[in-house]
Every structure is written in C-alpha cells, then in structure tokens.
Design an enzyme around this catalytic site. Structure first.
Site, PDB file in Angstrom:
ATOM      1  CD  GLU A 258      -1.962   1.921   2.149  1.00 18.25           C
ATOM      2  OE1 GLU A 258      -1.707   3.024   1.635  1.00 18.25           O
ATOM      3  OE2 GLU A 258      -2.094   1.727   3.362  1.00 18.25           O
ATOM      4  CB  CYS A 297      -1.915   6.463   2.588  1.00 17.32           C
ATOM      5  SG  CYS A 297      -3.005   5.644   3.742  1.00 17.32           S
TER       6      CYS A 297
HETATM    7  P1  NDP Z   1       9.412   4.413   3.582  1.00 17.47           P
HETATM    8  O1  NDP Z   1       8.928   3.663   2.425  1.00 17.47           O
HETATM    9  O2  NDP Z   1      10.816   4.864   3.601  1.00 17.47           O
HETATM   10  O3  NDP Z   1       9.218   3.570   4.913  1.00 17.47           O
HETATM   11  C1  NDP Z   1       8.115   2.746   5.157  1.00 17.47           C
HETATM   12  C2  NDP Z   1       8.521   1.570   6.015  1.00 17.47           C
HETATM   13  O4  NDP Z   1       9.470   0.775   5.316  1.00 17.47           O
HETATM   14  C3  NDP Z   1       9.217   1.974   7.313  1.00 17.47           C
HETATM   15  O5  NDP Z   1       8.868   1.057   8.302  1.00 17.47           O
HETATM   16  C4  NDP Z   1      10.681   1.846   6.965  1.00 17.47           C
HETATM   17  O6  NDP Z   1      11.477   1.649   8.088  1.00 17.47           O
HETATM   18  C5  NDP Z   1      10.649   0.614   6.112  1.00 17.47           C
HETATM   19  N1  NDP Z   1      11.763   0.463   5.211  1.00 17.47           N
HETATM   20  C6  NDP Z   1      12.385   1.407   4.478  1.00 17.47           C
HETATM   21  N2  NDP Z   1      13.361   0.846   3.742  1.00 17.47           N
HETATM   22  C7  NDP Z   1      13.367  -0.472   4.023  1.00 17.47           C
HETATM   23  C8  NDP Z   1      14.149  -1.562   3.593  1.00 17.47           C
HETATM   24  N3  NDP Z   1      15.111  -1.420   2.703  1.00 17.47           N
HETATM   25  N4  NDP Z   1      13.876  -2.770   4.105  1.00 17.47           N
HETATM   26  C9  NDP Z   1      12.899  -2.958   4.995  1.00 17.47           C
HETATM   27  N5  NDP Z   1      12.130  -1.941   5.451  1.00 17.47           N
HETATM   28  C10 NDP Z   1      12.353  -0.715   4.960  1.00 17.47           C
HETATM   29  O7  NDP Z   1       8.458   5.577   3.771  1.00 17.47           O
HETATM   30  P2  NDP Z   1       8.590   6.789   4.774  1.00 17.47           P
HETATM   31  O8  NDP Z   1       7.922   6.350   6.006  1.00 17.47           O
HETATM   32  O9  NDP Z   1       9.960   7.317   4.907  1.00 17.47           O
HETATM   33  O10 NDP Z   1       7.766   7.840   3.978  1.00 17.47           O
HETATM   34  C11 NDP Z   1       8.265   8.326   2.742  1.00 17.47           C
HETATM   35  C12 NDP Z   1       7.136   8.686   1.847  1.00 17.47           C
HETATM   36  O11 NDP Z   1       6.302   7.559   1.613  1.00 17.47           O
HETATM   37  C13 NDP Z   1       6.209   9.701   2.403  1.00 17.47           C
HETATM   38  O12 NDP Z   1       6.713  10.979   2.275  1.00 17.47           O
HETATM   39  C14 NDP Z   1       4.993   9.442   1.579  1.00 17.47           C
HETATM   40  O13 NDP Z   1       5.123  10.033   0.323  1.00 17.47           O
HETATM   41  C15 NDP Z   1       4.986   7.959   1.418  1.00 17.47           C
HETATM   42  N6  NDP Z   1       4.154   7.299   2.429  1.00 17.47           N
HETATM   43  C16 NDP Z   1       3.000   6.710   2.060  1.00 17.47           C
HETATM   44  C17 NDP Z   1       2.212   6.133   3.003  1.00 17.47           C
HETATM   45  C18 NDP Z   1       0.971   5.437   2.677  1.00 17.47           C
HETATM   46  O14 NDP Z   1       0.274   5.063   3.603  1.00 17.47           O
HETATM   47  N7  NDP Z   1       0.624   5.203   1.449  1.00 17.47           N
HETATM   48  C19 NDP Z   1       2.522   6.156   4.407  1.00 17.47           C
HETATM   49  C20 NDP Z   1       3.769   6.774   4.693  1.00 17.47           C
HETATM   50  C21 NDP Z   1       4.528   7.297   3.719  1.00 17.47           C
HETATM   51  P3  NDP Z   1      12.371   2.829   8.713  1.00 17.47           P
HETATM   52  O15 NDP Z   1      11.430   3.854   9.200  1.00 17.47           O
HETATM   53  O16 NDP Z   1      13.115   2.179   9.798  1.00 17.47           O
HETATM   54  O17 NDP Z   1      13.225   3.328   7.596  1.00 17.47           O
END
Ligand code: NDP
Length: 671
Positions: A258, A297
């Site tokens: 998602e 989101c």
């Molecule tokens: P990320 O995709 O960076 O992170 C989401 C989750 O993935 C976090 O738990 C993060 O952990 C984890 N993660 C990141 N990289 C890895 C990896 N290589 N392996 C395993 N787990 C990983 O999103 P952000 O939270 O930084 O948000 C960035 C952008 O994403 C926002 O600005 C927005 O545009 C979008 N977003 C969309 C959402 C939605 O619900 N559709 C919700 C949130 C964000 P960790 O925090 O430890 O890096």
C-alpha cells in the site's frame, strides 16, 4: 522527554537499543525523544520462533476463539489508551489526529473480531463459496476452502499511523491463524512499541504469535519462504525495492503493498456555490488537507472542479485554510507538525516541484518555528492536461492542487491520471453523474466515496479506511488490498480446491454435504441438545397430502389469491404451472408441521431460512414429505448455539420440490 528506549520483542525476549541506535528527534522542538534500533537481532531465529511456537498455537484455535481473543485484546488496549495518547503529541499529531490512529486501530480490531464471529465458522476451515457439483450424480464434488498459511506474516508499517497501522494488519493476520513480525517505521516506533507491549502484557496472545522489530529488518526477507507473507505500507520506492527482493521473487512469497497515492476529489458538474454540496466539498477538502498535517495515504492531493467553479472553490478553500491554527499538538491547535524535519524537507522539495506547474495561492502563510511545522499549501493549476507533476508528485503534507475540468469524462480522466489511487471522492446531487463517473473511473481507485446532502451527515469521511471495506488500490497505490472484512483475512490464508466424495468433504469442512452419510439418531433431533446433535443426523417425515381445500384455505387466510393458486385456466396458461398449484409458503408451513416437536425442548427458536428455492410445482392431490439433516453447528453463547439444517421437500414420486437451510437456536441442556 529523552530517555525513551523502545525495545524489540524477539523470540519471547525484550531487546533494547544497540550501540548503533538512532536518535529520534522531536518534530515540535527538535529535542531528542528516543533512541531506537541498532541492536543485533537474530532474524532467522525470529522466523523460526513464529513458525515453531506462534503458528501451531494459533492454528489450534478456531476462528471464533481467535476472534474472541481479538475482541478481548481490543478491550485491553482500549482500557490503557491514555498511555498511548500521552505519547501521541511527540509524533507531531494533535489529540484529534491521535484518535484516528488510536481509537481507529482499536475499532478496526473490534470490527474484524465481530466479522470473525459472524462470518467465519467456529472451526479450522473457512469455506469459500458453495459446493461445486462436478459429477452427474453427485458422488464426486468440490469445495474451495481456506486454511491459515503455515508461515509468518511480516508487517512493515509507515510512520504516520503507528497504532492503527499495526492493529489493522495484526487483526486479520491473527484471525486467519498466522503469527506476525511487526516492523514499525523508526520515526514513530516508540508509540507502536507502547501499544505492542500492551498486547504482550495482556497475556491474551499465544507465545510466538507476535514479535516486534525496532530498527531495520536486516536479512529477514532473505529468510522468508513460500508460506510467508509480507505486507508493506510506505513509499512506492521502498515497495519497489522490497518486492524486487530476489528471495521473495524466487520463492513466490506473497507480497502486498500500500504505497503513495495522488487521491482526487471531484466536484460534480451539478453543484453550484451556495449549495449544501458545495460547502460539503470545500469543508471535506480542507479537513483532508489538515488532519494529520496531510500525512495520510488517503489525503486529497488533487481537487478537480468544473471550470466555472475554479475561482469559487479556490477562494472558499483558501479562506478556510487560512483559519487553520497550527501549533503545539499537545495544545489546542487544529494542525500539528509533520513527523520529522526530514518529512518537512521532503514536503518542501515536492512543493517546489508542484510550483513548476501550479501557483500556491496561500504563498506567504506562515507556520510556527519548529523542525516539523509547515503551513498549508493550496496550488492552482490552470492546465491539468499539460501538467505532469501535479498528477505524479505526492507532497506528503498539507498540500493539494485545484484543477479545472471541462466535462465529466474529462474529470474522470484527470482523476485516473494519478495512475491508481486508494480513494477518489465525488460530491454530486445527481445519481446519474455518480454512475457515469463510477463507470469511467472505478477501475483506477480502490474506493469511491460519493456524497451529497442526503448522506453527508452520516458519511464516514473521504480519508477514513473502514475495516469493512477494502483499503488499497491499483498501480501507483501499490496494487495491494487490505481489510474489507473477511477478504482481508484471506490474504493470510491459502485457498485450496478440495475434490472428493460427499463424505470426504463433510469430514474436511465439518459441514454436512448432500449425498454424505446420514445418521439415524436415537430420537427426533429436535429433542436433542446442541451438544448431542451430530452433524449428518437425519429424519424423514411421514407424507402429507396437499388438497385443493388446503390451497383455497391458505389463499383466503393469508390474502395470497394469486391466480396460479386460484384459477385453473389462467394457471395453465402460465409457462411454469400445469394448473392450480400449492403456494410455496404453504409447503414451507406444511414442512414445519411435519418436522416440528410441539412440546418445550432444546429447540429455542427458528431464526431464519437461507437459500430457499421452489424447484417443482405441487398440485392438489400430491403428497409431500420432508428430509431434515443437521448440517452445521455454531456455538453462540454459553447456553445455546445455532444449528443449521438442510431441508428438502419431495413429492410422492421422490422428486425434489423445494430445498432450504433452516436455522434454529438450540440449548446446550434439556430444559
Ligand atoms: P518508507 O517507504 O521509507 O518507509 C516505510 C517503512 O518501510 C518503514 O517502516 C521503513 O522503516 C521501512 N523500510 C524502508 N526501507 C526499508 C528496507 N530497505 N527494508 C525494509 N524496510 C524498509 O516511507 P517513509 O515512512 O519514509 O515515507 C516516505 C514517503 O512515503 C512519504 O513521504 C509518503 O510520500 C509515502 N508514504 C505513504 C504512506 C501510505 O500510507 N501510502 C505512508 C507513509 C509514507 P524505517 O522507518 O526504519 O526506515
């Protein structure tokens, strides 16, 4: 507030931050909130613990037992929710924002538990659809079933809903019978950890059913196998990285995502300024931009309006947004801060990209000092056909773009240019506009939210995913799906088509299948208690003749004097009837008269009928009899349960004339 040290929960042990822990800084005042992660976790051991301990313990429970566990768990978290609210402002969120996260998570778990009790069996096998008759005489049949996957579900969650994000994935997973490893986003992991700790403290969940990773996932994905599931929420970039993991691809590990979504809100061509719908539209857009400071989101990123209403909408919305108080989320501000300085930098960078195609009409609006504060930005894009970034760049904050459309197909085409979204809303007072828009755009959006003055008071909100409804969307939104009641549970189960004889299917599913062995009980089954009744217990009643007097009596008594029962010539002219026939409801009543037990006994009530069909007309002079078989038993309370009976009516030539499922409530003890 420094000093919070959220811990991972690994194979039944709490493990604190390691030497490589990261500082989590306050988005409000820049101070250190917590130190998290950096510990050397044994991911292979976590998976093994889930598979060895959690999976078998969960699978030993029935769907109803797991549903009861979830209901109790939601109640337990609810009783300690103020501890979560105490941490909530640290994430930048106001109390109202926190309610969406905290109460939203608890309610989601409660609803999923309720669905489990009502819509899933009190057993270990979920039936998906009806028995498929794949042989001429019914000796070889098939039934789709679903059983829990024998692996672990890895939940990787986003920073914006630390509580809801965990609970909305955990509830369907645990109900399915799968253990989970939860990995929250680091920025807000301390709030997730506090809620997770409650789950462990509650003592309600079997050992190994839940584990927590604070920090990175290390080599976890490389250990996953064919029975495991990954459910991810976050950015499209991370989704792409994770779903391209070689091990996940080569072992067909189920992966759901998602991700970002450029959700649209469309003002119907019928709506004009001054109407209730117009005000609703503006209010909804302002709310969706400012709740959680736009870090949702499902937030509205594109506001698509008739050309003639561009000025009116932009002005009304700008006016509302100018009145938004921004400030300390622990105080009474309407809008708090973004989750981190990094998120603010990201939003400003994305806003600068939007500014190449649109103008911020709120330019100059200021926000308080502090690493995460940002003022709402309302962009106006005059030429959305030429625009690219306005349909492509998601600024994950209080940012949205107003754009004009020429006609309804153009509005749908613009909405669809988000390349797949979680939700699109339409405000219109014209159901035909709603229909046309739905046909043009439903394929591009996971949810369509259509409101007008008749529904607006009870409407649940453009941005609110509901546990009853699917949450997810095609394309850019990740191509995944969550929730949607039992649909969401099935993501954590394997669907299998089982082929076999009626006896085999009865044994596998715990439900009697027509053609399977019938059991002759020691007495009439309506004299037997819920505990004593055996699946397959059958009685065949004596026959009863249906006379013309019966039909006439029934017709005049009930008022149902339809010509097929009353007029021989007219009935004969009807393609379905040989002449006057008995009412279907008369046959049902006679059937009850044939199998009912008059005296008080264990049967407490008849609560309904399912799947009734009248299959062959019954003429005056025909004799009908009934075959009644105990098909399914479901415990309902401590004192009674529901027994579903398969009922068939036959005529004197042993031809089936009617069939249905009869539901009765039956006591555990004899009265
Ligand atoms: P990320 O995709 O960076 O992170 C989401 C989750 O993935 C976090 O738990 C993060 O952990 C984890 N993660 C990141 N990289 C890895 C990896 N290589 N392996 C395993 N787990 C990983 O999103 P952000 O939270 O930084 O948000 C960035 C952008 O994403 C926002 O600005 C927005 O545009 C979008 N977003 C969309 C959402 C939605 O619900 N559709 C919700 C949130 C964000 P960790 O925090 O430890 O890096």
């Amino acid at each position: 507030m420094s000093g919070i040290a959220p811990e991972s929960y690994v194979a039944g042990k709490w493990i604190g931050p390691g030497t490589a822990a990261k500082s989590i800084m306050s988005p409000v005042d820049g101070s250190e909130i917590a130190r998290a992660g950096g510990a050397d976790l044994d991911f292979a051991a976590m998976r093994a613990f889930a598979l060895d301990k959690g999976g078998p313990a969960l699978r030993a429970l029935t769907f109803h037992q797991r549903a009861k566990m979830l209901k109790a768990l939601a109640g337990y978290i609810g009783s300690r929710k103020e501890e979560l609210y105490a941490l909530n402002p640290l994430t930048g969120a106001t109390r109202k924002d926190g309610a969406v996260d905290i109460e939203g998570g608890i309610i989601t778990m409660t609803v999923i538990a309720g669905k489990g009790r009502r819509e899933m069996p009190d057993g270990h096998v979920y039936l998906d659809g009806e028995v498929e008759r794949i042989s001429r005489s019914g000796t070889f049949l098939a039934q789709h079933i679903a059983v829990p996957r024998q692996g672990v579900a890895v939940h990787i969650n986003a920073f914006n809903f630390p509580v809801w994000g965990m609970l909305e994935k955990l509830a369907p997973t645990l109900l399915a019978g799968m253990p989970a490893i939860v990995k929250p986003a680091t920025q807000t992991c301390y709030l997730t950890e506090a809620c997770f700790r409650m789950i462990v403290d509650s003592g309600l969940v079997p050992e190994g059913a839940v584990q927590l990773i604070v920090g990175g996932t290390g080599d976890l994905l490389d250990w996953l196998g064919p029975q495991d599931v990954v459910s991810f929420t976050g950015s499209a970039d991370t989704a792409l990285t994770l779903r391209s993991n070689r091990n996940l691809l080569s072992r067909s590990v189920r992966f759901m995502a998602e991700a970002d979504s450029l959700n649209a809100s469309v003002l119907g061509p019928d709506v004009v300024p001054g109407s209730e719908e117009f005000d609703l539209f503006v209010k909804q857009a302002a709310t969706e931009m400012t709740v959680k400071a736009g870090q949702k989101c499902t937030a509205i990123r594109r506001i698509i309006v008739p050309e003639a209403q561009m000025d009116a909408v932009t002005e009304a919305l700008a006016e509302r947004l100018r009145g938004t108080t921004i400030g300390d989320p622990a105080g009474d501000a309407r809008m708090g801060a973004l989750a981190s300085a990094a998120q603010r930098a990201d939003v400003l960078e994305k806003a600068a990209m939007l500014a190449s195609e649109a103008t911020n009409v709120l330019d100059g609006l200021t926000a308080p000092d502090g690493p995460g504060f940002v003022a709402p930005m309302l962009f106006r894009c005059a030429d959305p056909d030429a625009g690219r970034t306005v349909h492509d760049v998601e600024a994950f904050g209080p940012v949205s773009t107003v754009m004009p459309y020429r006609d309804l197909p153009h509005a749908a085409a613009l909405a669809n240019r988000g390349k797949g979204s979680l939700v699109a809303s339409l405000v219109t007072g014209d159901p035909q506009v709603a229909r046309a828009f739905t046909l043009d755009s439903a394929a591009w959006h996971g949810r369509l939210y259509i409101t007008d003055r008749t529904s607006m008071k009870e409407a649940t909100g453009h941005g609110s995913p509901l546990p009853h409804l699917v949450h997810g969307g095609p394309g850019r939104a990740g191509g995944g799906e969550e929730l949607g009641g039992v649909r969401g549970v099935l993501h954590y189960m394997q669907r299998t088509a089982v082929q076999g004889s009626p006896d085999v299917l009865t044994a596998v599913t715990g439900q009697w299948v027509p053609g399977a062995r019938e059991i002759e009980g020691p007495e009439h089954p309506f004299r037997r208690t819920f505990r004593d009744i055996e699946i397959g217990e059958t009685i065949v009643t004596d026959p009863r003749e249906v006379t013309l007097e019966d039909i006439e009596h029934f017709a005049h008594f009930t008022g149902d004097t339809f010509y097929a029962h009353m007029d021989e010539a007219a009935a004969q002219a009807n393609p379905f009837f040989p002449g006057r026939v008995a009412h279907g409801y008369l046959l049902l009543s006679f059937a009850a008269g044939l199998f009912v037990m008059p005296d008080p006994g264990p049967v407490l009530a008849n609560t309904g009928l399912n799947g009734l069909s009248f299959q062959k007309p019954v003429s005056p002079g025909d004799r009908v009899h009934v075959r009644l078989t105990a098909r399914r038993k479901t415990q309902r309370t401590d004192t009674y349960g529901e027994v579903a009976w398969h009922v068939t009516l036959y005529n004197q030539d042993a031809e089936q004339v009617a069939e249905y499922e009869l539901l009765t409530m039956v006591a555990y003890e004899k009265p």
